[in-house]
Every structure is written in C-alpha cells, then in structure tokens.
Design a protein around this motif. Structure first.
Motif, PDB file in Angstrom:
ATOM      1  N   ILE A 297       0.850  -1.191   0.000  1.00  0.00           N
ATOM      2  CA  ILE A 297       0.000   0.000   0.000  1.00  0.00           C
ATOM      3  C   ILE A 297       0.882   1.236   0.000  1.00  0.00           C
ATOM      4  O   ILE A 297       1.968   1.232   0.552  1.00  0.00           O
ATOM      5  CB  ILE A 297      -0.925  -0.020   1.232  1.00  0.00           C
ATOM      6  N   GLY A 298       0.385   2.303  -0.614  1.00  0.00           N
ATOM      7  CA  GLY A 298       1.102   3.567  -0.601  1.00  0.00           C
ATOM      8  C   GLY A 298       2.046   3.763  -1.765  1.00  0.00           C
ATOM      9  O   GLY A 298       2.980   4.547  -1.678  1.00  0.00           O
ATOM     10  N   GLU A 299       1.813   3.077  -2.868  1.00  0.00           N
ATOM     11  CA  GLU A 299       2.650   3.255  -4.045  1.00  0.00           C
ATOM     12  C   GLU A 299       2.450   4.661  -4.611  1.00  0.00           C
ATOM     13  O   GLU A 299       1.372   5.227  -4.527  1.00  0.00           O
ATOM     14  CB  GLU A 299       2.285   2.228  -5.119  1.00  0.00           C
ATOM     15  N   GLU A 300       3.484   5.235  -5.206  1.00  0.00           N
ATOM     16  CA  GLU A 300       3.384   6.587  -5.770  1.00  0.00           C
ATOM     17  C   GLU A 300       2.286   6.679  -6.822  1.00  0.00           C
ATOM     18  O   GLU A 300       1.648   7.712  -6.960  1.00  0.00           O
ATOM     19  CB  GLU A 300       4.723   7.009  -6.384  1.00  0.00           C
ATOM     20  N   TRP A 301       2.059   5.628  -7.560  1.00  0.00           N
ATOM     21  CA  TRP A 301       1.073   5.683  -8.639  1.00  0.00           C
ATOM     22  C   TRP A 301      -0.362   5.621  -8.132  1.00  0.00           C
ATOM     23  O   TRP A 301      -1.298   5.751  -8.911  1.00  0.00           O
ATOM     24  CB  TRP A 301       1.345   4.597  -9.684  1.00  0.00           C
ATOM     25  N   PHE A 302      -0.585   5.489  -6.824  1.00  0.00           N
ATOM     26  CA  PHE A 302      -1.935   5.472  -6.251  1.00  0.00           C
ATOM     27  C   PHE A 302      -2.642   6.823  -6.344  1.00  0.00           C
ATOM     28  O   PHE A 302      -3.852   6.894  -6.288  1.00  0.00           O
ATOM     29  CB  PHE A 302      -1.889   5.087  -4.775  1.00  0.00           C
ATOM     30  N   THR A 303      -1.896   7.898  -6.461  1.00  0.00           N
ATOM     31  CA  THR A 303      -2.473   9.243  -6.470  1.00  0.00           C
ATOM     32  C   THR A 303      -3.500   9.396  -7.575  1.00  0.00           C
ATOM     33  O   THR A 303      -3.291   8.974  -8.695  1.00  0.00           O
ATOM     34  CB  THR A 303      -1.352  10.286  -6.664  1.00  0.00           C
ATOM     35  N   ARG A 304      -4.632  10.033  -7.214  1.00  0.00           N
ATOM     36  CA  ARG A 304      -5.711  10.192  -8.188  1.00  0.00           C
ATOM     37  C   ARG A 304      -5.850  11.604  -8.720  1.00  0.00           C
ATOM     38  O   ARG A 304      -6.775  11.902  -9.441  1.00  0.00           O
ATOM     39  CB  ARG A 304      -7.046   9.768  -7.562  1.00  0.00           C
TER      40      ARG A 304
ATOM     41  N   PRO B  77     -12.388   2.656   6.502  1.00  0.00           N
ATOM     42  CA  PRO B  77     -12.833   3.292   7.743  1.00  0.00           C
ATOM     43  C   PRO B  77     -11.911   4.420   8.206  1.00  0.00           C
ATOM     44  O   PRO B  77     -12.365   5.340   8.868  1.00  0.00           O
ATOM     45  CB  PRO B  77     -12.854   2.144   8.757  1.00  0.00           C
ATOM     46  N   LEU B  78     -10.657   4.376   7.843  1.00  0.00           N
ATOM     47  CA  LEU B  78      -9.742   5.441   8.246  1.00  0.00           C
ATOM     48  C   LEU B  78     -10.082   6.761   7.565  1.00  0.00           C
ATOM     49  O   LEU B  78      -9.801   7.831   8.093  1.00  0.00           O
ATOM     50  CB  LEU B  78      -8.298   5.050   7.950  1.00  0.00           C
ATOM     51  N   LEU B  79     -10.712   6.701   6.386  1.00  0.00           N
ATOM     52  CA  LEU B  79     -11.091   7.929   5.692  1.00  0.00           C
ATOM     53  C   LEU B  79     -12.348   8.554   6.280  1.00  0.00           C
ATOM     54  O   LEU B  79     -12.679   9.689   5.965  1.00  0.00           O
ATOM     55  CB  LEU B  79     -11.290   7.661   4.195  1.00  0.00           C
ATOM     56  N   LYS B  80     -13.023   7.838   7.150  1.00  0.00           N
ATOM     57  CA  LYS B  80     -14.236   8.370   7.770  1.00  0.00           C
ATOM     58  C   LYS B  80     -13.909   9.187   9.016  1.00  0.00           C
ATOM     59  O   LYS B  80     -14.780   9.807   9.603  1.00  0.00           O
ATOM     60  CB  LYS B  80     -15.203   7.237   8.091  1.00  0.00           C
ATOM     61  N   GLN B  81     -12.658   9.182   9.415  1.00  0.00           N
ATOM     62  CA  GLN B  81     -12.247   9.956  10.589  1.00  0.00           C
ATOM     63  C   GLN B  81     -11.948  11.391  10.174  1.00  0.00           C
ATOM     64  O   GLN B  81     -11.864  11.711   8.993  1.00  0.00           O
ATOM     65  CB  GLN B  81     -11.028   9.303  11.224  1.00  0.00           C
TER      66      GLN B  81
ATOM     67  N   THR C 284      -6.441  12.036  10.829  1.00  0.00           N
ATOM     68  CA  THR C 284      -5.624  11.500   9.735  1.00  0.00           C
ATOM     69  C   THR C 284      -4.226  12.106   9.775  1.00  0.00           C
ATOM     70  O   THR C 284      -3.226  11.394   9.656  1.00  0.00           O
ATOM     71  CB  THR C 284      -6.301  11.790   8.383  1.00  0.00           C
ATOM     72  N   ARG C 285      -4.142  13.412   9.999  1.00  0.00           N
ATOM     73  CA  ARG C 285      -2.839  14.079  10.101  1.00  0.00           C
ATOM     74  C   ARG C 285      -2.081  13.623  11.350  1.00  0.00           C
ATOM     75  O   ARG C 285      -0.852  13.467  11.320  1.00  0.00           O
ATOM     76  CB  ARG C 285      -3.015  15.591  10.079  1.00  0.00           C
ATOM     77  N   ASP C 286      -2.796  13.405  12.452  1.00  0.00           N
ATOM     78  CA  ASP C 286      -2.155  12.913  13.679  1.00  0.00           C
ATOM     79  C   ASP C 286      -1.507  11.553  13.446  1.00  0.00           C
ATOM     80  O   ASP C 286      -0.425  11.269  13.978  1.00  0.00           O
ATOM     81  CB  ASP C 286      -3.161  12.822  14.827  1.00  0.00           C
TER      82      ASP C 286
ATOM     83  N   LEU D 156      -3.399   9.960   4.252  1.00  0.00           N
ATOM     84  CA  LEU D 156      -3.440   8.542   4.628  1.00  0.00           C
ATOM     85  C   LEU D 156      -2.521   7.721   3.739  1.00  0.00           C
ATOM     86  O   LEU D 156      -1.810   6.831   4.216  1.00  0.00           O
ATOM     87  CB  LEU D 156      -4.875   8.022   4.558  1.00  0.00           C
ATOM     88  N   SER D 157      -2.482   8.041   2.459  1.00  0.00           N
ATOM     89  CA  SER D 157      -1.581   7.335   1.549  1.00  0.00           C
ATOM     90  C   SER D 157      -0.123   7.566   1.945  1.00  0.00           C
ATOM     91  O   SER D 157       0.681   6.618   1.959  1.00  0.00           O
ATOM     92  CB  SER D 157      -1.813   7.820   0.111  1.00  0.00           C
ATOM     93  N   ARG D 158       0.218   8.805   2.308  1.00  0.00           N
ATOM     94  CA  ARG D 158       1.594   9.078   2.749  1.00  0.00           C
ATOM     95  C   ARG D 158       1.890   8.382   4.068  1.00  0.00           C
ATOM     96  O   ARG D 158       3.026   7.912   4.298  1.00  0.00           O
ATOM     97  CB  ARG D 158       1.822  10.588   2.848  1.00  0.00           C
ATOM     98  N   THR D 159       0.897   8.272   4.949  1.00  0.00           N
ATOM     99  CA  THR D 159       1.083   7.555   6.208  1.00  0.00           C
ATOM    100  C   THR D 159       1.429   6.093   5.922  1.00  0.00           C
ATOM    101  O   THR D 159       2.355   5.523   6.508  1.00  0.00           O
ATOM    102  CB  THR D 159      -0.174   7.648   7.082  1.00  0.00           C
ATOM    103  N   ARG D 160       0.680   5.502   5.023  1.00  0.00           N
ATOM    104  CA  ARG D 160       0.949   4.096   4.659  1.00  0.00           C
ATOM    105  C   ARG D 160       2.313   3.938   3.993  1.00  0.00           C
ATOM    106  O   ARG D 160       3.000   2.948   4.225  1.00  0.00           O
ATOM    107  CB  ARG D 160      -0.185   3.591   3.774  1.00  0.00           C
ATOM    108  N   THR D 161       2.690   4.912   3.188  1.00  0.00           N
ATOM    109  CA  THR D 161       4.027   4.882   2.572  1.00  0.00           C
ATOM    110  C   THR D 161       5.099   4.909   3.669  1.00  0.00           C
ATOM    111  O   THR D 161       6.058   4.150   3.619  1.00  0.00           O
ATOM    112  CB  THR D 161       4.218   6.070   1.622  1.00  0.00           C
ATOM    113  N   GLY D 162       4.910   5.787   4.655  1.00  0.00           N
ATOM    114  CA  GLY D 162       5.863   5.866   5.770  1.00  0.00           C
ATOM    115  C   GLY D 162       5.960   4.549   6.515  1.00  0.00           C
ATOM    116  O   GLY D 162       7.053   4.105   6.873  1.00  0.00           O
ATOM    117  N   LEU D 163       4.832   3.907   6.745  1.00  0.00           N
ATOM    118  CA  LEU D 163       4.840   2.611   7.436  1.00  0.00           C
ATOM    119  C   LEU D 163       5.542   1.545   6.606  1.00  0.00           C
ATOM    120  O   LEU D 163       6.204   0.665   7.157  1.00  0.00           O
ATOM    121  CB  LEU D 163       3.402   2.183   7.756  1.00  0.00           C
TER     122      LEU D 163
END
Length: 129
Positions: free
Chosen positions: A12-19, A78-82, A87-89, A120-127
């Motif tokens: 998850i979090g690949e650069e090409w995920f951006t929409r 569900p993380l996008l519903k917060q 999300t920034r935290d 959230l995508s950047r968070t997943r990239t960091g993880l």
C-alpha cells in the motif's frame, strides 16, 4: 488497478496510487501500476490490463469481472471516515517514530497538507518504509 493490486497483496502507498492530476498523468499512473504487477512480483488478474485500458470502460463491469466489487474501496476505508485532524495525527506519529529510529529527514511522505486520502496514503508509505 489499485483495488486489484491491494487484493493481490501489493504494498500500500505506491506513488502511482495518487488520483489527482491531468487525464494524461492519471493514464500514465494507471500504466505504471499495471507494469508494477510484473516488476514487483504481484499476481495480476489475467485480462486486467486489457480491461482497464479498453476504449469502452465500465467501472462496475470491470470490478465485477475481476471479483473486486466490495473488496476494498477508498470510500469504504474506515480510516477515511475519521476527521482530517486524526488523519494528520496518524502521519505525525509515523514521522515521530521514523525520526526516533534514525530515519533520514525530508522524506517525500512527510507533508501533512492535502486531502485525507493523500495524507493517509503518505502515512501508509511511511509505514512501508
């Protein structure tokens, strides 16, 4: 492509995920995503490339054809519903852990700005790093 990638176990979090971006930029990312299946050893459903790049494309039919309907969709995450602050935290915590572990500064996934999905995508990239 993103749903098929995730369901096949791709990271998850690949650069090409951006929409965001122009149609040409989005098409380029779609092609990059399709190429990444083979490049990263992720099993691509047979016929996905042809279906996604077909001149006549129907999202619902494509999702149904490959058994992807209801599996993983951004709107259902569900993380996008917060709240945006939550999300920034999350990203702040990942960045703090990164720094504590001695990770180098200035990573592309550090910015807190953008939509909840982008953060959230950047968070997943960091993880994943």
């Amino acid at each position: 492509v993103k749903v098929a990638w995730i369901m096949a176990g791709g990271p998850i979090g690949e650069e090409w995920f951006t929409r965001d971006g122009s149609k040409q930029e989005m098409l380029s990312r779609i092609r990059t995503g399709l190429d990444q299946f083979a490049a990263k050893g992720v099993l691509c459903p047979p016929g996905l490339r042809e279906a996604v790049l077909a001149e006549e494309f129907d999202l619902e039919a494509c999702m149904a054809r490959f058994g992807l309907r209801g599996q993983y969709e951004d709107d259902e995450d569900p993380l996008l519903k917060q709240t945006s602050n939550t999300t920034r935290d999350r990203l702040r915590v990942v960045k703090a852990a990164w720094h504590m572990a001695g990770g180098p500064m200035g990573q592309q996934w550090f910015p807190l700005a953008g939509s909840k999905q982008d953060v959230l995508s950047r968070t997943r990239t960091g993880l994943d790093q």
